[in-house]
Write a protein that holds these residues in place. Structure first.
Motif, PDB file in Angstrom:
ATOM      1  N   ILE A 115      25.544 -11.388   8.419  1.00  0.00           N
ATOM      2  CA  ILE A 115      25.595 -13.976   8.558  1.00  0.00           C
ATOM      3  C   ILE A 115      24.359 -13.913   7.514  1.00  0.00           C
ATOM      4  CG2 ILE A 115      24.506 -15.233  10.145  1.00  0.00           C
ATOM      5  CD1 ILE A 115      25.967 -13.586  11.484  1.00  0.00           C
ATOM      6  N   LEU A 116      24.431 -14.654   6.536  1.00  0.00           N
ATOM      7  CA  LEU A 116      23.766 -15.384   5.879  1.00  0.00           C
ATOM      8  C   LEU A 116      23.176 -16.649   5.990  1.00  0.00           C
ATOM      9  CD1 LEU A 116      24.897 -13.283   2.731  1.00  0.00           C
ATOM     10  CD2 LEU A 116      22.561 -13.344   3.300  1.00  0.00           C
ATOM     11  N   THR A 117      22.509 -17.707   5.705  1.00  0.00           N
ATOM     12  CA  THR A 117      22.215 -19.441   6.138  1.00  0.00           C
ATOM     13  C   THR A 117      21.953 -19.615   4.065  1.00  0.00           C
ATOM     14  OG1 THR A 117      21.780 -18.954   7.640  1.00  0.00           O
ATOM     15  CG2 THR A 117      21.752 -21.206   6.755  1.00  0.00           C
ATOM     16  N   VAL A 118      22.866 -20.465   3.674  1.00  0.00           N
ATOM     17  CA  VAL A 118      21.925 -21.251   2.317  1.00  0.00           C
ATOM     18  C   VAL A 118      20.901 -22.027   2.985  1.00  0.00           C
ATOM     19  CG1 VAL A 118      22.456 -22.805   0.976  1.00  0.00           C
ATOM     20  CG2 VAL A 118      24.631 -21.613   1.693  1.00  0.00           C
ATOM     21  N   GLN A 133      14.600 -11.622  -0.416  1.00  0.00           N
ATOM     22  CA  GLN A 133      13.769 -12.499  -1.493  1.00  0.00           C
ATOM     23  C   GLN A 133      14.318 -14.127  -2.227  1.00  0.00           C
ATOM     24  OE1 GLN A 133      12.807  -9.527  -4.986  1.00  0.00           O
ATOM     25  NE2 GLN A 133      11.901 -11.412  -6.526  1.00  0.00           N
ATOM     26  N   ASN A 134      15.503 -14.647  -2.254  1.00  0.00           N
ATOM     27  CA  ASN A 134      16.021 -15.600  -2.155  1.00  0.00           C
ATOM     28  C   ASN A 134      16.959 -15.633  -2.180  1.00  0.00           C
ATOM     29  OD1 ASN A 134      14.213 -14.883  -4.689  1.00  0.00           O
ATOM     30  ND2 ASN A 134      16.032 -14.548  -6.368  1.00  0.00           N
ATOM     31  N   SER A 135      17.140 -17.288  -1.194  1.00  0.00           N
ATOM     32  CA  SER A 135      17.884 -16.943  -0.136  1.00  0.00           C
ATOM     33  C   SER A 135      19.217 -17.150  -1.381  1.00  0.00           C
ATOM     34  CB  SER A 135      17.046 -19.187   0.702  1.00  0.00           C
ATOM     35  OG  SER A 135      17.172 -19.967  -0.357  1.00  0.00           O
ATOM     36  N   PRO A 136      20.392 -17.658   0.412  1.00  0.00           N
ATOM     37  CA  PRO A 136      21.629 -18.633  -0.528  1.00  0.00           C
ATOM     38  C   PRO A 136      21.652 -19.698  -0.826  1.00  0.00           C
ATOM     39  CG  PRO A 136      21.958 -17.104   1.563  1.00  0.00           C
ATOM     40  CD  PRO A 136      20.924 -17.115   1.363  1.00  0.00           C
ATOM     41  N   VAL A 137      22.028 -19.708  -2.053  1.00  0.00           N
ATOM     42  CA  VAL A 137      21.547 -21.291  -2.545  1.00  0.00           C
ATOM     43  C   VAL A 137      23.399 -21.780  -3.021  1.00  0.00           C
ATOM     44  CG1 VAL A 137      19.667 -20.937  -3.457  1.00  0.00           C
ATOM     45  CG2 VAL A 137      21.140 -20.322  -5.469  1.00  0.00           C
ATOM     46  N   ILE A 138      23.862 -23.093  -3.349  1.00  0.00           N
ATOM     47  CA  ILE A 138      24.903 -23.699  -3.768  1.00  0.00           C
ATOM     48  C   ILE A 138      24.593 -24.392  -5.459  1.00  0.00           C
ATOM     49  CG2 ILE A 138      26.643 -25.074  -3.149  1.00  0.00           C
ATOM     50  CD1 ILE A 138      25.881 -25.016  -0.504  1.00  0.00           C
TER      51      ILE A 138
END
Length: 170
Positions: A115-118, A133-138
């Motif tokens: 489970i990942l959240t932008v 290290q980096n969060s998911p992005v759009i």
């Protein structure tokens, strides 16, 4: 069929036509394939240099020897390669769901649930929390996620070749 086998098959089909120059996607690269016996060299050139599907960033991603094409180019941010979420999960054999309201990505493969959240650096694998290290992005309508975390969470081996900007996942 892996890339070496495909190259061998291609070389066999083109026996007798191998003494010609080949210009790849980048017109400044030209290679001569002198004989079918050099199939290993052909493989190396195709795998490392001739990359019609190489993205704008120059990063190539291979899964089990197969070059993966992405609608949105992978890129590196703070030392982390970011790739399109749906494409990479599906290529790795996971079922993926995206909740647009919560911007939550859920991927399931076998007994693994990721489970990942932008916008969040917290990621979960079977309920255990990990800090990214980096969060998911759009980016331009595509959800981009950290490749190494996803690949390792799905128990695959991942290797980066700096000189060729190539990522191999097995």
């Amino acid at each position: 069929m892996d890339l070496y086998a495909k190259t061998t098959e291609w070389a066999e089909m083109n026996r007798g036509c191998m003494d010609t120059n080949f210009t790849g996607a980048n017109s400044d690269r030209s290679f001569t394939f002198p004989s079918v016996e050099n199939t290993g060299t052909v493989y190396s050139l195709i795998h490392n240099s001739v990359s019609e599907n190489t993205t704008d960033s120059g990063i190539s991603v291979y899964i089990n020897g197969n070059l993966i094409s992405f609608a949105q180019a992978p890129y590196i941010e703070n030392g982390t390669t970011m790739v399109p979420m749906r494409a990479i999960f599906e290529e790795l054999g996971a079922e993926v769901d995206y909740n647009g309201e919560t911007k939550t990505i859920t991927a399931v493969k076998g007994e693994k649930t990721i489970i990942l959240t932008v916008g969040s650096k917290d990621a979960y694998v079977n309920g255990s929390v990990f800090t990214l290290q980096n969060s998911p992005v759009i980016l331009e309508g595509t959800t981009m996620i950290p490749l190494r975390f996803v690949a390792e969470a799905l128990d695959t081996e991942i290797n980066w070749n700096e000189s060729t900007k190539t990522i191999d996942i097995n």
